[in-house]
Design an enzyme around this catalytic site. Sequence first.
Site, mmCIF file in Angstrom:
data_model
loop_
_atom_site.group_PDB
_atom_site.id
_atom_site.type_symbol
_atom_site.label_atom_id
_atom_site.label_comp_id
_atom_site.label_asym_id
_atom_site.label_seq_id
_atom_site.Cartn_x
_atom_site.Cartn_y
_atom_site.Cartn_z
ATOM 1 N N TYR A 168 0.844 -1.205 0.000
ATOM 2 C CA TYR A 168 0.000 0.000 0.000
ATOM 3 C C TYR A 168 0.883 1.261 0.000
ATOM 4 O O TYR A 168 0.665 2.183 -0.789
ATOM 5 C CB TYR A 168 -0.936 0.001 1.214
ATOM 6 C CG TYR A 168 -1.720 1.296 1.345
ATOM 7 C CD1 TYR A 168 -2.646 1.662 0.369
ATOM 8 C CD2 TYR A 168 -1.515 2.157 2.414
ATOM 9 C CE1 TYR A 168 -3.348 2.859 0.464
ATOM 10 C CE2 TYR A 168 -2.222 3.352 2.519
ATOM 11 C CZ TYR A 168 -3.133 3.699 1.537
ATOM 12 O OH TYR A 168 -3.819 4.881 1.630
ATOM 13 N N LYS A 172 1.289 4.385 -2.834
ATOM 14 C CA LYS A 172 1.156 5.830 -2.549
ATOM 15 C C LYS A 172 2.441 6.586 -2.892
ATOM 16 O O LYS A 172 2.392 7.763 -3.269
ATOM 17 C CB LYS A 172 0.750 6.034 -1.087
ATOM 18 C CG LYS A 172 -0.669 5.539 -0.800
ATOM 19 C CD LYS A 172 -1.710 6.334 -1.595
ATOM 20 C CE LYS A 172 -2.997 5.614 -1.804
ATOM 21 N NZ LYS A 172 -4.019 6.378 -2.514
HETATM 22 N N1 LIG Z 1 -8.658 6.783 5.170
HETATM 23 C C1 LIG Z 1 -7.370 7.001 5.375
HETATM 24 O O1 LIG Z 1 -6.855 6.833 6.516
HETATM 25 C C2 LIG Z 1 -6.510 7.505 4.251
HETATM 26 C C3 LIG Z 1 -5.292 8.118 4.571
HETATM 27 C C4 LIG Z 1 -4.484 8.572 3.534
HETATM 28 C C5 LIG Z 1 -4.874 8.408 2.214
HETATM 29 N N2 LIG Z 1 -6.072 7.801 1.936
HETATM 30 C C6 LIG Z 1 -6.421 7.613 0.518
HETATM 31 O O2 LIG Z 1 -7.564 8.393 0.240
HETATM 32 C C7 LIG Z 1 -8.326 7.768 -0.794
HETATM 33 C C8 LIG Z 1 -9.779 7.658 -0.356
HETATM 34 O O3 LIG Z 1 -9.849 6.827 0.790
HETATM 35 P P1 LIG Z 1 -11.094 6.869 1.780
HETATM 36 O O4 LIG Z 1 -10.541 7.039 3.141
HETATM 37 O O5 LIG Z 1 -12.099 7.817 1.276
HETATM 38 O O6 LIG Z 1 -11.594 5.349 1.621
HETATM 39 P P2 LIG Z 1 -13.090 4.759 1.555
HETATM 40 O O7 LIG Z 1 -13.986 5.483 2.499
HETATM 41 O O8 LIG Z 1 -12.921 3.283 1.722
HETATM 42 O O9 LIG Z 1 -13.562 5.079 0.059
HETATM 43 C C9 LIG Z 1 -12.926 4.447 -1.028
HETATM 44 C C10 LIG Z 1 -13.640 4.788 -2.315
HETATM 45 O O10 LIG Z 1 -12.948 4.154 -3.398
HETATM 46 C C11 LIG Z 1 -13.902 3.446 -4.204
HETATM 47 N N3 LIG Z 1 -13.266 2.268 -4.789
HETATM 48 C C12 LIG Z 1 -12.564 1.299 -4.163
HETATM 49 N N4 LIG Z 1 -12.208 0.343 -5.037
HETATM 50 C C13 LIG Z 1 -12.708 0.713 -6.255
HETATM 51 C C14 LIG Z 1 -12.691 0.137 -7.554
HETATM 52 N N5 LIG Z 1 -12.088 -1.047 -7.806
HETATM 53 N N6 LIG Z 1 -13.292 0.801 -8.557
HETATM 54 C C15 LIG Z 1 -13.924 1.979 -8.322
HETATM 55 N N7 LIG Z 1 -13.974 2.577 -7.120
HETATM 56 C C16 LIG Z 1 -13.369 1.945 -6.095
HETATM 57 C C17 LIG Z 1 -15.016 3.050 -3.221
HETATM 58 O O11 LIG Z 1 -16.259 2.905 -3.906
HETATM 59 P P3 LIG Z 1 -16.992 1.517 -4.235
HETATM 60 O O12 LIG Z 1 -16.752 0.587 -3.087
HETATM 61 O O13 LIG Z 1 -18.434 1.930 -4.384
HETATM 62 O O14 LIG Z 1 -16.396 1.070 -5.512
HETATM 63 C C18 LIG Z 1 -15.077 4.299 -2.327
HETATM 64 O O15 LIG Z 1 -15.888 5.273 -2.922
HETATM 65 C C19 LIG Z 1 -7.651 6.427 -1.082
HETATM 66 O O16 LIG Z 1 -6.840 6.558 -2.225
HETATM 67 C C20 LIG Z 1 -6.805 6.193 0.145
HETATM 68 O O17 LIG Z 1 -5.677 5.415 -0.158
HETATM 69 C C21 LIG Z 1 -6.899 7.358 2.923
#
Ligand SMILES: NC(=O)c1ccc[n+]([C@@H]2O[C@H](COP(=O)([O-])OP(=O)(O)OC[C@H]3O[C@@H](n4cnc5c(N)ncnc54)[C@H](OP(=O)(O)O)[C@@H]3O)[C@@H](O)[C@H]2O)c1
Length: 272
Positions: A168, A172
């Site tokens: 992961y 990133k």
């Molecule tokens: N949460 C954290 O702690 C954190 C920290 C740093 C960076 N980030 C990054 O921020 C971004 C958003 O994360 P989040 O926290 O918002 O996560 P989240 O709440 O789990 O949302 C993830 C989103 O990605 C979509 N997704 C996942 N797999 C997919 C696929 N194969 N095709 C299309 N859509 C897909 C999901 O929609 P569906 O399930 O409907 O497809 C959902 O809308 C990610 O890139 C993550 O790596 C997160």
Amino acid sequence: MTSPSLRPLTEAERLRRAYGTYAVVTGASDGIGRAVAMRLAEAGFGLVLVARRRAVLEALAAELEPRTPIRPVVITADLSVPDDVDRIARETADLDVGLLVAAAGFGTSGPFVDGDLAAELNMIDVNCRALAQLTHLFGRRFAARRRGGIVLMSSLVAFQGVARVANYAATKAFVQSLAEGLAPELKPFGVDVLASAPGPVMSGFGQRAHMTIRSGQTPDEVAVGTLNMLGRRTTVRPGFLAKALEASLMLLPRSARAAMLARVMAGMTQAA
Ligand SMILES: NC(=O)c1ccc[n+]([C@@H]2O[C@H](COP(=O)([O-])OP(=O)(O)OC[C@H]3O[C@@H](n4cnc5c(N)ncnc54)[C@H](OP(=O)(O)O)[C@@H]3O)[C@@H](O)[C@H]2O)c1
């Protein structure tokens, strides 16, 4: 009296003028992508909402409709499938898209060699391959119209290797590096590129990654902190927590940061 033309632009006006009319937001069904879509709708953008879950996207579109003058568009796509990504380009070809927010992504955790290889490769497809494909497709379009913005979701873990989230963190690092390299390439074409690197965020992410995130920022804090810096920076650590973590880590050599984050991650992935 100040004439209207000298009135400072609001953030909403600034974003709309620089990056309107439509914004494509991937990962709009949950977490950060959903929060970004809400904020952009309030700023007057037309939204193209992308994720896999159609019913969730349609419910969001119905919620957004009264907030924006332009009817939201829903595109269901599995971003690990290259043809689905191409379809996003085709289905938006007639729209005046000026902003791409690539927020879709997920994480895995635990020792890499114990994990399911198919899931690890799928994560590379979603976090890296699809993101590069979308950035190429929309980057070209934005450069041709001489105006646009691209937001790529990086992370605190992008700046060093991190044990127990090795793959992961590597995805990133790819995102962070791509954004840093593209920003000066696209600047002369009027296209702004921003890497957003949050720390822990309270969203659906933790559950899917089998991580326990006990405290973190809200998706809305990340959305606002990110959008405010688009066009002003190449990398943003959105919100207080991300900035505090950066301040405590940035003076350490890379190896010490990796060791410290490995200890933190061991705690976050044991009980999950
Ligand atoms: N949460 C954290 O702690 C954190 C920290 C740093 C960076 N980030 C990054 O921020 C971004 C958003 O994360 P989040 O926290 O918002 O996560 P989240 O709440 O789990 O949302 C993830 C989103 O990605 C979509 N997704 C996942 N797999 C997919 C696929 N194969 N095709 C299309 N859509 C897909 C999901 O929609 P569906 O399930 O409907 O497809 C959902 O809308 C990610 O890139 C993550 O790596 C997160």
